[in-house]
Write an enzyme that holds these catalytic residues in place. Sequence first.
Site, PDB file in Angstrom:
ATOM      1  N   ARG A 101       7.563 -25.646  29.099  1.00  0.00           N
ATOM      2  CA  ARG A 101       8.362 -24.460  29.429  1.00  0.00           C
ATOM      3  C   ARG A 101       9.726 -24.399  28.733  1.00  0.00           C
ATOM      4  NH1 ARG A 101       9.799 -23.027  33.906  1.00  0.00           N
ATOM      5  NH2 ARG A 101       9.182 -20.859  33.733  1.00  0.00           N
ATOM      6  N   CYS A 160       5.720 -36.029  19.269  1.00  0.00           N
ATOM      7  CA  CYS A 160       6.127 -36.151  17.883  1.00  0.00           C
ATOM      8  C   CYS A 160       6.638 -34.841  17.311  1.00  0.00           C
ATOM      9  CB  CYS A 160       4.967 -36.694  17.062  1.00  0.00           C
ATOM     10  SG  CYS A 160       4.572 -38.349  17.640  1.00  0.00           S
ATOM     11  N   GLU A 161       7.646 -34.284  17.937  1.00  0.00           N
ATOM     12  CA  GLU A 161       8.373 -33.199  17.299  1.00  0.00           C
ATOM     13  C   GLU A 161       9.752 -33.052  17.915  1.00  0.00           C
ATOM     14  OE1 GLU A 161       5.122 -30.226  18.183  1.00  0.00           O
ATOM     15  OE2 GLU A 161       6.881 -29.003  18.569  1.00  0.00           O
ATOM     16  N   TYR A 197       3.342 -23.852  36.710  1.00  0.00           N
ATOM     17  CA  TYR A 197       3.229 -23.740  35.252  1.00  0.00           C
ATOM     18  C   TYR A 197       3.632 -25.032  34.547  1.00  0.00           C
ATOM     19  CZ  TYR A 197       2.894 -18.861  36.605  1.00  0.00           C
ATOM     20  OH  TYR A 197       2.517 -17.684  37.206  1.00  0.00           O
ATOM     21  N   TYR A 200      10.014 -21.066  26.662  1.00  0.00           N
ATOM     22  CA  TYR A 200      10.856 -19.997  27.227  1.00  0.00           C
ATOM     23  C   TYR A 200      12.334 -20.347  27.293  1.00  0.00           C
ATOM     24  CZ  TYR A 200       6.153 -19.528  29.249  1.00  0.00           C
ATOM     25  OH  TYR A 200       4.810 -19.489  29.436  1.00  0.00           O
ATOM     26  N   GLY A 211       3.212 -16.535  42.486  1.00  0.00           N
ATOM     27  CA  GLY A 211       2.661 -17.817  42.039  1.00  0.00           C
ATOM     28  C   GLY A 211       3.760 -18.851  42.076  1.00  0.00           C
ATOM     29  N   ARG A 212       4.701 -18.698  41.142  1.00  0.00           N
ATOM     30  CA  ARG A 212       5.795 -19.657  40.997  1.00  0.00           C
ATOM     31  C   ARG A 212       6.600 -19.826  42.287  1.00  0.00           C
ATOM     32  NH1 ARG A 212       8.460 -19.153  36.069  1.00  0.00           N
ATOM     33  NH2 ARG A 212       7.074 -17.376  35.879  1.00  0.00           N
ATOM     34  N   GLY A 229       5.785 -12.451  40.191  1.00  0.00           N
ATOM     35  CA  GLY A 229       6.932 -12.494  39.289  1.00  0.00           C
ATOM     36  C   GLY A 229       8.269 -12.764  39.953  1.00  0.00           C
TER      37      GLY A 229
HETATM   38  N1  LLP Z   1      -0.095 -11.705  39.049  1.00  0.00           N
HETATM   39  C1  LLP Z   1      -0.454 -11.562  37.762  1.00  0.00           C
HETATM   40  C2  LLP Z   1      -1.412 -10.535  37.391  1.00  0.00           C
HETATM   41  C3  LLP Z   1       0.101 -12.411  36.793  1.00  0.00           C
HETATM   42  O1  LLP Z   1      -0.231 -12.251  35.525  1.00  0.00           O
HETATM   43  C4  LLP Z   1       1.026 -13.407  37.185  1.00  0.00           C
HETATM   44  C5  LLP Z   1       1.617 -14.305  36.196  1.00  0.00           C
HETATM   45  C6  LLP Z   1       1.349 -13.530  38.550  1.00  0.00           C
HETATM   46  C7  LLP Z   1       0.776 -12.650  39.448  1.00  0.00           C
HETATM   47  C8  LLP Z   1       2.292 -14.580  39.064  1.00  0.00           C
HETATM   48  O2  LLP Z   1       3.541 -14.556  38.491  1.00  0.00           O
HETATM   49  P1  LLP Z   1       4.680 -15.517  39.098  1.00  0.00           P
HETATM   50  O3  LLP Z   1       4.931 -15.062  40.504  1.00  0.00           O
HETATM   51  O4  LLP Z   1       4.151 -16.890  39.086  1.00  0.00           O
HETATM   52  O5  LLP Z   1       5.834 -15.356  38.176  1.00  0.00           O
HETATM   53  N2  LLP Z   1       3.809 -19.419  32.052  1.00  0.00           N
HETATM   54  C9  LLP Z   1       4.932 -18.596  32.444  1.00  0.00           C
HETATM   55  C10 LLP Z   1       4.559 -17.579  33.478  1.00  0.00           C
HETATM   56  C11 LLP Z   1       3.443 -16.671  33.072  1.00  0.00           C
HETATM   57  C12 LLP Z   1       3.055 -15.762  34.172  1.00  0.00           C
HETATM   58  C13 LLP Z   1       1.783 -15.081  33.901  1.00  0.00           C
HETATM   59  N3  LLP Z   1       1.338 -14.228  34.951  1.00  0.00           N
HETATM   60  C14 LLP Z   1       6.051 -19.518  32.954  1.00  0.00           C
HETATM   61  O6  LLP Z   1       5.891 -20.725  32.904  1.00  0.00           O
HETATM   62  O7  LLP Z   1       7.092 -19.024  33.349  1.00  0.00           O
END
Ligand code: LLP
Length: 444
Positions: free
Chosen positions: A340, A371-372, A401, A344, A303-304, A259
């Site tokens: 995104r 188309c929106e 993402y 969001y 992740g991100r 996160g």
């Molecule tokens: N660990 C778990 C259990 C998670 O559910 C997630 C993300 C992460 C780690 C990694 O989170 P990050 O470091 O990437 O923020 N689609 C959304 C983000 C959804 C995240 C879901 N879980 C976006 O595009 O911002």
Amino acid sequence: MTVTALPEVAPGADDLSVWPASADRLPHGGLAVGGVSLAEIADRFETPVYVLDEGEVRARCRAYRAAFPDADVLYAAKAFLSRAMVRWVEEEGLGLDVCSAGELELAVTAGFPADRVVLHGNAKSPRDIEAALRLGVGRIVIDSSSETARIAAAVGTGGFQRVMVRVSPGVSAGGHEKIRTGTDDQKFGLSLADGSAQHAIARILGQPQLELTGLHCHIGSQITEVRPYVTAVRRMVGLMARIRDSHGVVLPELDMGGGHAIAYRPGEAALDPAVLARGLRAELAASCAAARLPVPRLAIEPGRAVAGPAGVAVYRVLAVKHTGERVFVAVDGGMSDNPRPALYGVRYAPRLIGRRSAAGARTATVVGRHCEAGDVLAADVELPGDVHPGDLLAVPVAGAYHLSMASGYNMVGRPPVVAVHEGTARLLVRRETLADFRGRDIGG
Ligand code: LLP
């Protein structure tokens, strides 16, 4: 009458601070990433195309390893996964967080050691659990009370599986309501406050074939501050102390999820892994000392922050339309390759590449081809006033993402992924074509 001249270059228009470190201005307005001109990539692989800077991914993995030398850094595969990505992450010494049989199989068949994989999911399918056990994942993170019995039954009496429990610690954090996962009013985890976490833990401890190694929480995404993590650590350690007191079990692991925020536009806040590491480590030491618990081994799941800033989406302009007050610049991708902004409200900073413009800056809205009316990639951004069909626009911070959330909307097809590294471009994932759509449709 006063005439206000338009600025020659929009403020911040030439700011490459959110681009990969390798981003390099070329003569005549070109831009290279990983030593390769983005305009050349657009010509060679066509548009839209995602470009991924291997060096940036590796550097980000290394920054995490350096900031957390005594912790497990698990890359959250949901941000972006491909076989090359699996290899880079593995070579850089990270583990992997997956949330489906699909992500798991792709990683393991690409050579990732299954024991360094953690399987998540608020609703794991029988296939997810079967794949996890067959491939031998390191940990399964239990996320609901019924899951314990299901996993124990699938493991069988003679079997063995390490598990963790996902706890919602009652901490609200994250860049958007849809990605806040630490509180009790959402679907993830077992509540600390209402006792369901403790209840689930007691049930797991009663299953001889399951070994509970520790607790997990993921409080949300795009979190810019250390404070919510510190609060969560304190509460998680408090729960570990209660588990010790009621069951005589000292859990050796604590996974604080991911996160960590990144900047999508110049000037936005990001969470520095080194600062986060200091905060987590200090709170963990203090809370454990107060509870007279040994400090558990920490895991984190970015992740991100690993993949996001390493990616760039390149589009070609198809149409420019002036309506009343606004200028719409329409490109050959949109919400099917980047949902995104629509989901969001995320704001991006697109940039004209491939030619130099002498025109003054103008406020425009970059829209997609879908188309929106909600298919907006970047509202009210500054672009040169002479942007026209055929131009290339590049959107930085497109590595997380984007492809992983891309859809087949309007049968446009998902863009390819091209890796750039040390002056070479290579295709990692090919473009989705009409043949793919047709091939899946078996007639009926
Ligand atoms: N660990 C778990 C259990 C998670 O559910 C997630 C993300 C992460 C780690 C990694 O989170 P990050 O470091 O990437 O923020 N689609 C959304 C983000 C959804 C995240 C879901 N879980 C976006 O595009 O911002």
